[in-house]
Design a protein around this motif. Structure first.
Motif, PDB file in Angstrom:
ATOM      1  N   GLU A 220      24.512   5.216   5.395  1.00 10.30           N
ATOM      2  CA  GLU A 220      24.964   5.228   3.926  1.00 10.30           C
ATOM      3  C   GLU A 220      23.761   4.709   3.029  1.00 10.30           C
ATOM      4  OE1 GLU A 220      26.846   3.762   6.507  1.00 10.30           O
ATOM      5  OE2 GLU A 220      28.487   4.990   6.411  1.00 10.30           O
ATOM      6  N   GLU A 221      22.815   3.971   3.727  1.00 11.25           N
ATOM      7  CA  GLU A 221      21.693   3.552   3.208  1.00 11.25           C
ATOM      8  C   GLU A 221      20.698   4.538   3.097  1.00 11.25           C
ATOM      9  OE1 GLU A 221      21.303  -1.269   4.265  1.00 11.25           O
ATOM     10  OE2 GLU A 221      20.600   0.341   5.931  1.00 11.25           O
ATOM     11  N   ILE A 222      20.492   5.584   4.072  1.00  8.44           N
ATOM     12  CA  ILE A 222      19.509   6.605   4.221  1.00  8.44           C
ATOM     13  C   ILE A 222      19.996   7.373   3.167  1.00  8.44           C
ATOM     14  CG2 ILE A 222      18.842   8.636   5.356  1.00  8.44           C
ATOM     15  CD1 ILE A 222      19.193   6.892   7.875  1.00  8.44           C
ATOM     16  N   ILE A 223      21.123   7.739   2.963  1.00  6.94           N
ATOM     17  CA  ILE A 223      21.701   8.922   2.216  1.00  6.94           C
ATOM     18  C   ILE A 223      21.616   8.436   0.782  1.00  6.94           C
ATOM     19  CG2 ILE A 223      23.652  10.190   1.019  1.00  6.94           C
ATOM     20  CD1 ILE A 223      24.746   9.962   4.014  1.00  6.94           C
ATOM     21  N   ALA A 224      21.639   7.303   0.303  1.00  5.11           N
ATOM     22  CA  ALA A 224      21.750   6.733  -0.863  1.00  5.11           C
ATOM     23  C   ALA A 224      20.329   6.600  -1.465  1.00  5.11           C
ATOM     24  CB  ALA A 224      22.117   5.093  -1.159  1.00  5.11           C
ATOM     25  N   SER A 225      19.142   6.316  -0.397  1.00  7.89           N
ATOM     26  CA  SER A 225      18.128   6.154  -0.689  1.00  7.89           C
ATOM     27  C   SER A 225      17.181   7.436  -1.058  1.00  7.89           C
ATOM     28  CB  SER A 225      16.976   5.615   0.514  1.00  7.89           C
ATOM     29  OG  SER A 225      17.481   4.271   0.717  1.00  7.89           O
ATOM     30  N   VAL A 226      17.659   8.543  -0.216  1.00 10.14           N
ATOM     31  CA  VAL A 226      17.105   9.771  -0.418  1.00 10.14           C
ATOM     32  C   VAL A 226      17.502  10.485  -1.570  1.00 10.14           C
ATOM     33  CG1 VAL A 226      16.950  12.177   0.448  1.00 10.14           C
ATOM     34  CG2 VAL A 226      16.582  10.119   1.855  1.00 10.14           C
ATOM     35  N   GLU A 227      18.926  10.579  -1.790  1.00  7.49           N
ATOM     36  CA  GLU A 227      19.620  11.105  -3.006  1.00  7.49           C
ATOM     37  C   GLU A 227      19.374  10.490  -4.499  1.00  7.49           C
ATOM     38  OE1 GLU A 227      23.827  11.284  -2.406  1.00  7.49           O
ATOM     39  OE2 GLU A 227      23.388  13.065  -1.076  1.00  7.49           O
TER      40      GLU A 227
ATOM     41  N   GLN B  85      22.076  -0.437  -3.549  1.00 10.53           N
ATOM     42  CA  GLN B  85      22.450  -1.742  -3.943  1.00 10.53           C
ATOM     43  C   GLN B  85      21.231  -2.519  -3.556  1.00 10.53           C
ATOM     44  OE1 GLN B  85      26.526  -1.209  -1.575  1.00 10.53           O
ATOM     45  NE2 GLN B  85      26.985  -2.629  -3.173  1.00 10.53           N
ATOM     46  N   THR B  86      20.110  -2.153  -3.301  1.00 15.53           N
ATOM     47  CA  THR B  86      18.898  -3.171  -3.074  1.00 15.53           C
ATOM     48  C   THR B  86      18.241  -3.541  -4.182  1.00 15.53           C
ATOM     49  OG1 THR B  86      18.761  -1.760  -0.978  1.00 15.53           O
ATOM     50  CG2 THR B  86      16.549  -3.218  -1.789  1.00 15.53           C
ATOM     51  N   PHE B  87      17.995  -4.990  -4.538  1.00 15.53           N
ATOM     52  CA  PHE B  87      17.275  -5.368  -5.507  1.00 15.53           C
ATOM     53  C   PHE B  87      15.827  -4.827  -5.677  1.00 15.53           C
ATOM     54  CE2 PHE B  87      14.787  -8.242  -8.184  1.00 15.53           C
ATOM     55  CZ  PHE B  87      15.744  -8.646  -9.304  1.00 15.53           C
TER      56      PHE B  87
ATOM     57  N   LYS C  27       0.654  -1.122   0.075  1.00 13.90           N
ATOM     58  CA  LYS C  27       0.011  -0.058  -0.052  1.00 13.90           C
ATOM     59  C   LYS C  27       0.770   1.236  -0.032  1.00 13.90           C
ATOM     60  CE  LYS C  27      -4.293   1.860   2.311  1.00 13.90           C
ATOM     61  NZ  LYS C  27      -5.082   1.615   3.298  1.00 13.90           N
ATOM     62  N   ALA C  28       1.899   1.323   0.734  1.00 17.73           N
ATOM     63  CA  ALA C  28       2.923   2.415   0.919  1.00 17.73           C
ATOM     64  C   ALA C  28       3.430   2.632  -0.716  1.00 17.73           C
ATOM     65  CB  ALA C  28       3.988   2.034   1.885  1.00 17.73           C
ATOM     66  N   LEU C  29       3.964   1.729  -1.043  1.00 18.66           N
ATOM     67  CA  LEU C  29       4.719   1.717  -2.547  1.00 18.66           C
ATOM     68  C   LEU C  29       4.014   2.030  -3.524  1.00 18.66           C
ATOM     69  CD1 LEU C  29       7.096  -1.347  -2.154  1.00 18.66           C
ATOM     70  CD2 LEU C  29       7.585   1.021  -1.670  1.00 18.66           C
ATOM     71  N   ASP C  30       2.681   2.333  -3.278  1.00 23.73           N
ATOM     72  CA  ASP C  30       1.492   2.919  -4.167  1.00 23.73           C
ATOM     73  C   ASP C  30       1.434   4.464  -4.231  1.00 23.73           C
ATOM     74  OD1 ASP C  30       0.803   0.645  -6.001  1.00 23.73           O
ATOM     75  OD2 ASP C  30      -0.908   0.314  -4.562  1.00 23.73           O
ATOM     76  N   VAL C  31       2.209   5.061  -3.058  1.00 23.41           N
ATOM     77  CA  VAL C  31       1.898   6.401  -2.916  1.00 23.41           C
ATOM     78  C   VAL C  31       3.505   6.966  -2.853  1.00 23.41           C
ATOM     79  CG1 VAL C  31       1.389   8.077  -1.253  1.00 23.41           C
ATOM     80  CG2 VAL C  31       0.137   6.128  -1.457  1.00 23.41           C
ATOM     81  N   VAL C  32       4.633   6.200  -1.976  1.00 21.40           N
ATOM     82  CA  VAL C  32       5.738   6.647  -1.893  1.00 21.40           C
ATOM     83  C   VAL C  32       6.871   6.291  -2.821  1.00 21.40           C
ATOM     84  CG1 VAL C  32       5.384   6.858   0.633  1.00 21.40           C
ATOM     85  CG2 VAL C  32       6.642   5.046  -0.293  1.00 21.40           C
ATOM     86  N   HIS C  33       7.820   7.259  -2.995  1.00 18.65           N
ATOM     87  CA  HIS C  33       8.979   6.911  -3.785  1.00 18.65           C
ATOM     88  C   HIS C  33       9.881   5.855  -3.242  1.00 18.65           C
ATOM     89  CE1 HIS C  33       7.600  10.948  -5.658  1.00 18.65           C
ATOM     90  NE2 HIS C  33       7.757  10.113  -6.767  1.00 18.65           N
ATOM     91  N   ARG C  34       9.940   5.876  -1.798  1.00 23.00           N
ATOM     92  CA  ARG C  34      10.874   4.902  -1.474  1.00 23.00           C
ATOM     93  C   ARG C  34      10.404   4.922   0.234  1.00 23.00           C
ATOM     94  NH1 ARG C  34      13.393   4.482  -5.068  1.00 23.00           N
ATOM     95  NH2 ARG C  34      15.440   4.551  -5.669  1.00 23.00           N
ATOM     96  N   THR C  35      10.730   3.660   0.750  1.00 26.52           N
ATOM     97  CA  THR C  35      10.663   3.537   2.208  1.00 26.52           C
ATOM     98  C   THR C  35      11.670   3.263   2.757  1.00 26.52           C
ATOM     99  OG1 THR C  35      10.287   0.942   1.773  1.00 26.52           O
ATOM    100  CG2 THR C  35       8.332   2.522   2.039  1.00 26.52           C
ATOM    101  N   ILE C  36      12.186   4.039   3.923  1.00 21.96           N
ATOM    102  CA  ILE C  36      13.629   3.732   4.755  1.00 21.96           C
ATOM    103  C   ILE C  36      13.141   3.270   5.962  1.00 21.96           C
ATOM    104  CG2 ILE C  36      15.380   4.801   5.846  1.00 21.96           C
ATOM    105  CD1 ILE C  36      15.145   7.041   3.795  1.00 21.96           C
ATOM    106  N   PHE C  37      13.518   2.015   6.368  1.00 18.66           N
ATOM    107  CA  PHE C  37      13.161   1.460   7.487  1.00 18.66           C
ATOM    108  C   PHE C  37      13.979   1.865   8.850  1.00 18.66           C
ATOM    109  CE2 PHE C  37      11.639  -2.324   5.143  1.00 18.66           C
ATOM    110  CZ  PHE C  37      10.300  -1.622   4.759  1.00 18.66           C
ATOM    111  N   GLN C  38      13.292   2.148  10.084  1.00 20.38           N
ATOM    112  CA  GLN C  38      14.156   2.573  11.208  1.00 20.38           C
ATOM    113  C   GLN C  38      15.293   1.411  11.464  1.00 20.38           C
ATOM    114  OE1 GLN C  38      11.755   3.296  14.466  1.00 20.38           O
ATOM    115  NE2 GLN C  38      10.248   4.265  13.209  1.00 20.38           N
ATOM    116  N   GLY C  39      16.715   1.923  11.616  1.00 16.04           N
ATOM    117  CA  GLY C  39      17.711   1.098  11.950  1.00 16.04           C
ATOM    118  C   GLY C  39      18.703   1.029  10.509  1.00 16.04           C
ATOM    119  N   ALA C  40      18.001   1.628   9.410  1.00 15.86           N
ATOM    120  CA  ALA C  40      18.982   1.610   8.300  1.00 15.86           C
ATOM    121  C   ALA C  40      20.017   2.502   8.597  1.00 15.86           C
ATOM    122  CB  ALA C  40      18.167   2.520   7.129  1.00 15.86           C
ATOM    123  N   SER C  41      21.213   2.191   7.891  1.00 15.07           N
ATOM    124  CA  SER C  41      22.637   2.880   8.066  1.00 15.07           C
ATOM    125  C   SER C  41      22.559   4.180   7.396  1.00 15.07           C
ATOM    126  CB  SER C  41      23.727   1.950   7.407  1.00 15.07           C
ATOM    127  OG  SER C  41      23.706   2.184   6.153  1.00 15.07           O
TER     128      SER C  41
END
Length: 423
Positions: free
Chosen positions: A120-127, A356-358, A104-118
């Motif tokens: 590096e992962e946060i920066i890569a996802s947002v950028e 690097q996430t499939f 349901k979220a992925l029909d609305v958002v461009h990305r999901t970031i889960f709490q606990g992400a590093s």
């Protein structure tokens, strides 16, 4: 794709992020990003109404909404963001979600970031999200898209099927009733189930049984594809390649992409649906150019053949945009999943993505590159060229032998299908 290729100036200054924190649970969020030298300007607000009003008045690159427990509320905020500023990247920061909530979220958002992400992962996802939205909405794409005279509208049956899928009370018979209102779609579904792709030892005549075999989400994708087929028929005057053959190949790409995505979909069931839909609609921009540009697009193809250059690079030289960008823009207008839009837009240049996430992009890029292109008298390869750099980065090289074997099976089915049609 670099800035020189787009012909646009390099973005300057930090990314400007609006962080909406309705539960005041992320007061210190972002401090770690600053410590890591992240060049972002983060504006945090815990009042939803104030934050949305600020969004109306201020230019932001992305909006991040922090979610704790009231999932529906946070998704509702992001829906409002999409209505106020559709060109702004939308990101949900949340605990791990159930498969239903994630879909349901992925029909609305461009990305999901889960709490606990590093960090590096946060920066890569947002950028990456900002990169994609900037590319999709750059001025040249918007102007080129606006020049098309007869664009297909969003099919109402797709919306009906989407609404039905979001209801927990919907069953296969309810879906069949919707499909029966579109006789052409019903015929296509029955024909597909009885085709060589399935190799069943009996004939299926019941629409309900066919829907069960295909899966409702697959049928929703076929509704979109069929709508485009009707808008761009094979008798449109374009002769270099067959629209019908292109649509048949798209089905092979979609099914192979779905198969490639399956091992990675355990924690994200929506991934298989995204891969199928993106594969099915991968080259809609090519149909748009062939149908509307006609002789002009033929010259582009001839130049690509003569110079042995990838078609999408020649398109960019000629038009300033590629068929992938035009197709993605149309799908975004139809409010398709951002992951599907991104996969369509970047399937020729996935190495320009971040992370690097499939995802669906990885599945459709590989499927498109492994399957043979459709025949055309110029011998132009209309499919993607496999990016070894991207395969290495996504750490999927070990899977390639298996995927190549699967692609060969689809290659045989494509050949058998063409032979049965010409017999």
């Amino acid at each position: 794709m670099n800035r020189a290729e787009t012909g646009e100036s390099k973005e300057t200054g930090p990314l400007k992020i609006l962080f909406i924190d309705p539960h005041s649970a992320f007061v210190t969020w972002g401090s770690g990003l600053v410590q890591e030298g992240c060049n972002w300007e983060i504006v945090r607000n815990d009042d939803q109404r104030v934050a949305l009003e600020l969004l109306r008045q201020t230019a932001f690159d992305a909006v991040i909404v922090g979610a704790i427990s009231s999932f529906e509320r946070e998704i509702g905020i992001l829906k409002q963001v999409s209505q106020i500023k559709p060109k702004v990247a939308r990101i949900l920061l949340s605990p791990p979600l159930s498969s239903t909530k994630l879909a349901k979220a992925l029909d609305v958002v461009h990305r999901t970031i889960f709490q606990g992400a590093s960090i590096e992962e946060i920066i890569a996802s947002v950028e990456q999200t900002v990169l994609v939205t900037r590319q999709l909405y750059r001025d040249k794409v918007v102007r080129s898209f606006g020049a098309f005279r007869q664009l297909p509208s969003s099919p109402s049956i797709y919306r009906e099927l989407s609404n039905a899928l979001s209801s927990e009370r919907t069953n296969t018979r309810d879906i069949a009733i919707i499909v029966e209102r579109d006789p052409a779609l019903a015929v296509r579904i029955i024909r597909l189930v009885n085709s060589s792709y399935f190799g069943l030892n009996r004939t299926i005549s019941s629409l309900t049984e066919a829907l069960t075999l295909l899966g409702v989400r697959t049928v929703r994708g076929l509704a979109l594809s069929g709508h485009l087929n009707a808008h761009y028929p094979d008798d449109s005057g374009w002769k270099l390649f067959s629209f019908d053959r292109m649509n048949q190949r798209a089905l092979s790409v979609a099914r192979l992409a779905q198969e490639i995505a399956t091992p990675f979909a355990k924690n994200n069931p929506a991934l298989k649906d995204q891969a199928f839909l993106a594969g099915l609609l991968l080259d809609v921009g090519m149909l748009m150019l062939a149908a509307e540009q006609g002789e002009g697009y033929l010259k582009v193809l001839r130049f690509a053949a003569r110079k042995k250059q990838p078609l999408h690079l020649v398109e960019r030289m000629a038009y300033g945009v590629t068929h992938a960008e035009l197709g993605a823009y149309l799908l975004d207008m139809w409010n398709l999943s951002p992951q599907v839009v991104e996969a369509v837009m970047m399937h020729h240049n996935p190495e320009e993505s971040v992370g690097q996430t499939f995802n669906a992009l990885c599945a459709v890029h590989i499927a498109d590159a492994l399957l043979p292109t459709i025949d055309n008298e110029l011998g132009v390869d209309l499919s993607a060229t496999l990016s070894e750099e991207y395969i290495e980065r996504m750490d999927v090289k070990a899977h390639m032998p298996t995927w190549k074997m699967a692609a060969n099976a689809y290659r045989i089915r494509m050949r058998d299908s063409e032979r049965s049609e010409s017999a």
